[in-house]
Design a protein around this motif. Sequence first.
Motif: not given
Length: 211
Positions: A77-83
């Motif tokens: 469950s990764p949590t990348p930054l959104a733009a």
Amino acid sequence: TSAASCALAAPESVSSINFAAMTTTTNAAMVKVSQAGTVCVTASTTTHVVVDFQRAVTAFTVISPVRLLNTREPVESPTPLAADETRTLRVGGANGVELGSEGVALSVTIVDATTNGFLRAFPCGSPTTLANMNFSAGLTKASLVVATPNAEGDVCFQSSSAAHLVVDLVAHLPVESNYVPLPGTRLVGAAEGPVRGGRVLAGVVALALVA
């Protein structure tokens, strides 16, 4: 390209920035000056170099790197930054960083950005228009960032592109120090600088007087 104290026997042995041909790449470097007040800049290939001096400081405490954030984990469950998302990271109050610390040095890495873009780091609640690093889509880009936490010990990050973010704490300042961020003074790369034109030949050491 390396930036190091000219007192070192081989100042070019430590890399400060890696780059690809025909690209523009930036990074910050914390460099100890020689007793003569000089820093040596050496390039592995002929290139133009721009050097801006921002601040001399003596109170930084360097530590073994501590991983504070890795948006790729957990893998399930990764949590990348959104733009344009602003991500808050608690830095103060742990790992020797006092609440009210005037600054922390962070190794910040952008991974798998979906578009070319930039990253900002700032005290939460005090956004900035200045970029701390630029990056290209699909590549991994690391940079040294010196940021000031807010009163709660938080540093905020904002990326112009969706991307993963990795942050390691590498050094910190006490509550009171002589560190004051400045706009910067151009040392190399301007007509008035000590190395006119900023062209550094491969394997040639260029001097920049900083003190």
